[in-house]
Scaffold this motif. Sequence first.
Motif, mmCIF file in Angstrom:
data_model
loop_
_atom_site.group_PDB
_atom_site.id
_atom_site.type_symbol
_atom_site.label_atom_id
_atom_site.label_comp_id
_atom_site.label_asym_id
_atom_site.label_seq_id
_atom_site.Cartn_x
_atom_site.Cartn_y
_atom_site.Cartn_z
ATOM 1 N N LYS A 202 17.349 -2.347 6.809
ATOM 2 C CA LYS A 202 16.298 -1.795 7.667
ATOM 3 C C LYS A 202 15.693 -0.537 7.051
ATOM 4 C CE LYS A 202 15.392 -0.058 12.335
ATOM 5 N NZ LYS A 202 15.970 0.285 13.651
ATOM 6 N N LYS A 203 16.558 0.330 6.507
ATOM 7 C CA LYS A 203 16.068 1.557 5.869
ATOM 8 C C LYS A 203 15.165 1.231 4.690
ATOM 9 C CE LYS A 203 19.089 4.835 4.938
ATOM 10 N NZ LYS A 203 20.126 5.617 4.200
ATOM 11 N N ILE A 204 15.591 0.264 3.870
ATOM 12 C CA ILE A 204 14.800 -0.133 2.708
ATOM 13 C C ILE A 204 13.469 -0.738 3.141
ATOM 14 C CG2 ILE A 204 14.717 -1.673 0.700
ATOM 15 C CD1 ILE A 204 17.833 -1.428 0.636
ATOM 16 N N GLU A 205 13.501 -1.575 4.180
ATOM 17 C CA GLU A 205 12.269 -2.209 4.668
ATOM 18 C C GLU A 205 11.270 -1.173 5.173
ATOM 19 O OE1 GLU A 205 13.769 -4.943 7.548
ATOM 20 O OE2 GLU A 205 13.826 -6.622 6.128
ATOM 21 N N GLU A 206 11.781 -0.138 5.791
ATOM 22 C CA GLU A 206 10.888 0.921 6.279
ATOM 23 C C GLU A 206 10.196 1.633 5.120
ATOM 24 O OE1 GLU A 206 13.533 3.282 8.603
ATOM 25 O OE2 GLU A 206 13.349 2.023 10.398
ATOM 26 N N VAL A 207 10.944 1.856 4.049
ATOM 27 C CA VAL A 207 10.352 2.492 2.868
ATOM 28 C C VAL A 207 9.303 1.581 2.245
ATOM 29 C CG1 VAL A 207 10.805 3.389 0.553
ATOM 30 C CG2 VAL A 207 12.434 3.847 2.387
ATOM 31 N N VAL A 208 9.647 0.300 2.107
ATOM 32 C CA VAL A 208 8.710 -0.667 1.515
ATOM 33 C C VAL A 208 7.444 -0.769 2.371
ATOM 34 C CG1 VAL A 208 8.340 -3.109 0.987
ATOM 35 C CG2 VAL A 208 10.483 -1.998 0.327
ATOM 36 N N TYR A 209 7.612 -0.801 3.672
ATOM 37 C CA TYR A 209 6.455 -0.881 4.572
ATOM 38 C C TYR A 209 5.535 0.322 4.375
ATOM 39 C CZ TYR A 209 3.704 -0.783 8.867
ATOM 40 O OH TYR A 209 2.664 -0.717 9.765
ATOM 41 N N ASP A 210 6.132 1.492 4.289
ATOM 42 C CA ASP A 210 5.336 2.711 4.124
ATOM 43 C C ASP A 210 4.606 2.718 2.780
ATOM 44 O OD1 ASP A 210 4.557 5.297 5.217
ATOM 45 O OD2 ASP A 210 5.728 6.161 3.581
ATOM 46 N N VAL A 211 5.321 2.304 1.727
ATOM 47 C CA VAL A 211 4.713 2.248 0.391
ATOM 48 C C VAL A 211 3.576 1.233 0.361
ATOM 49 C CG1 VAL A 211 5.122 1.528 -2.001
ATOM 50 C CG2 VAL A 211 6.733 3.082 -0.878
ATOM 51 N N SER A 212 3.815 0.069 0.989
ATOM 52 C CA SER A 212 2.801 -0.982 1.006
ATOM 53 C C SER A 212 1.591 -0.570 1.833
ATOM 54 C CB SER A 212 3.394 -2.282 1.569
ATOM 55 O OG SER A 212 4.486 -2.714 0.789
ATOM 56 N N LEU A 213 1.843 0.063 2.967
ATOM 57 C CA LEU A 213 0.753 0.487 3.844
ATOM 58 C C LEU A 213 -0.162 1.479 3.145
ATOM 59 C CD1 LEU A 213 -0.257 0.151 6.803
ATOM 60 C CD2 LEU A 213 1.062 2.205 7.360
ATOM 61 N N ARG A 214 0.448 2.348 2.357
ATOM 62 C CA ARG A 214 -0.328 3.368 1.640
ATOM 63 C C ARG A 214 -0.828 2.869 0.281
ATOM 64 N NH1 ARG A 214 0.916 8.628 3.750
ATOM 65 N NH2 ARG A 214 2.470 8.512 5.425
ATOM 66 N N ARG A 215 -0.464 1.621 -0.044
ATOM 67 C CA ARG A 215 -0.884 1.010 -1.315
ATOM 68 C C ARG A 215 -0.508 1.879 -2.510
ATOM 69 N NH1 ARG A 215 -6.892 -1.483 0.167
ATOM 70 N NH2 ARG A 215 -6.169 -2.786 1.908
ATOM 71 N N LEU A 216 0.752 2.308 -2.499
ATOM 72 C CA LEU A 216 1.237 3.178 -3.571
ATOM 73 C C LEU A 216 1.858 2.385 -4.726
ATOM 74 C CD1 LEU A 216 2.890 5.935 -1.348
ATOM 75 C CD2 LEU A 216 0.728 6.107 -2.594
ATOM 76 N N ALA A 217 2.369 1.188 -4.424
ATOM 77 C CA ALA A 217 3.023 0.390 -5.466
ATOM 78 C C ALA A 217 1.981 -0.284 -6.340
ATOM 79 C CB ALA A 217 3.931 -0.658 -4.832
ATOM 80 N N SER A 218 2.331 -0.509 -7.597
ATOM 81 C CA SER A 218 1.400 -1.166 -8.518
ATOM 82 C C SER A 218 1.314 -2.650 -8.210
ATOM 83 C CB SER A 218 1.861 -0.969 -9.967
ATOM 84 O OG SER A 218 3.078 -1.648 -10.194
ATOM 85 N N SER A 219 0.177 -3.227 -8.456
ATOM 86 C CA SER A 219 -0.020 -4.658 -8.190
ATOM 87 C C SER A 219 0.780 -5.521 -9.153
ATOM 88 C CB SER A 219 -1.511 -5.012 -8.289
ATOM 89 O OG SER A 219 -2.009 -4.677 -9.577
ATOM 90 N N GLN A 220 1.198 -4.920 -10.268
ATOM 91 C CA GLN A 220 1.974 -5.674 -11.265
ATOM 92 C C GLN A 220 3.477 -5.613 -11.012
ATOM 93 O OE1 GLN A 220 -0.458 -3.429 -12.354
ATOM 94 N NE2 GLN A 220 -1.979 -5.039 -12.743
ATOM 95 N N SER A 221 3.845 -4.997 -9.894
ATOM 96 C CA SER A 221 5.273 -4.875 -9.585
ATOM 97 C C SER A 221 5.894 -6.255 -9.428
ATOM 98 C CB SER A 221 5.461 -4.069 -8.292
ATOM 99 O OG SER A 221 6.825 -3.922 -8.010
ATOM 100 N N VAL A 222 6.790 -6.584 -10.349
ATOM 101 C CA VAL A 222 7.392 -7.921 -10.355
ATOM 102 C C VAL A 222 8.816 -7.827 -9.844
ATOM 103 C CG1 VAL A 222 8.044 -9.900 -11.777
ATOM 104 C CG2 VAL A 222 5.977 -8.590 -12.310
ATOM 105 N N PRO A 223 9.164 -8.603 -8.819
ATOM 106 C CA PRO A 223 10.519 -8.574 -8.296
ATOM 107 C C PRO A 223 11.528 -9.137 -9.273
ATOM 108 C CG PRO A 223 9.318 -10.376 -7.287
ATOM 109 C CD PRO A 223 8.332 -9.588 -8.112
#
Length: 227
Positions: A202-223
């Motif tokens: 849940k903690k990780i998902e909250e961070v990912v949601y915030d990063v995604s919402l603010r469009r901070l992650a690169s589009s080339q981020s490969v899992p």
Amino acid sequence: MDPQDLETLNVLLDRDVELRENIKDQVNEFDKKTRTMVGLLNKIHSTPCFGEVPSLLDSVKPVLTSCQEITAAIASIVPPNQLWRWKELWSNSLRTAVFAAALIEYLSNRRLITLPKVAQTLGLKDEWQDRVALPAEDYLHGIISLVNELSRLAVNAVTLGNFDEPIRISIFVKNLFAGFSMLNLKNDTLRRRYDGLKYDIKKIEEVVYDVSLRRLASSQSVPSTTQ
């Protein structure tokens, strides 16, 4: 009670005390190494550039490898077929060593280290199975500690400006959790720790949601994928 029987019992008790103290001496050394590794690995949370992590890991790997000396020493001390009698003395140290090996593997290769690979890294030999070994329970405890640490890293990575890392961590941890969910966990302590993983996710998902919402992650981020 016969005096001779008493003497025999005293000899046996003295041997057990001596054996326990000898094992504890090695476990104390094991503890020192695991504390050193945890201390060094803790620096990943304050390393500004993720490109500097490999050099940090290079400083930890020799300490991890040196744990082989400890496992060999314990194997030479513990009598045959007495693993389960003494294993609790070093279980905590072993779990921490598993955690360190797992974190190094994740940060180096973005994958889950296997139980056989950890055993090999720690120098545990098949012929020692009745004296010192890596039980599945201790391996899983170490992997759960890895998830605990990665949930913390997800938050701190963003603080340090690494916005892609939480996404990688999220996918890795979710795959790992899916694997855990298929295990038949009957050990109470292990089950409780597994249940606690939901809070880390849940903690990780909250961070990912915030990063995604603010469009901070690169589009080339490969899992990454687990192994």
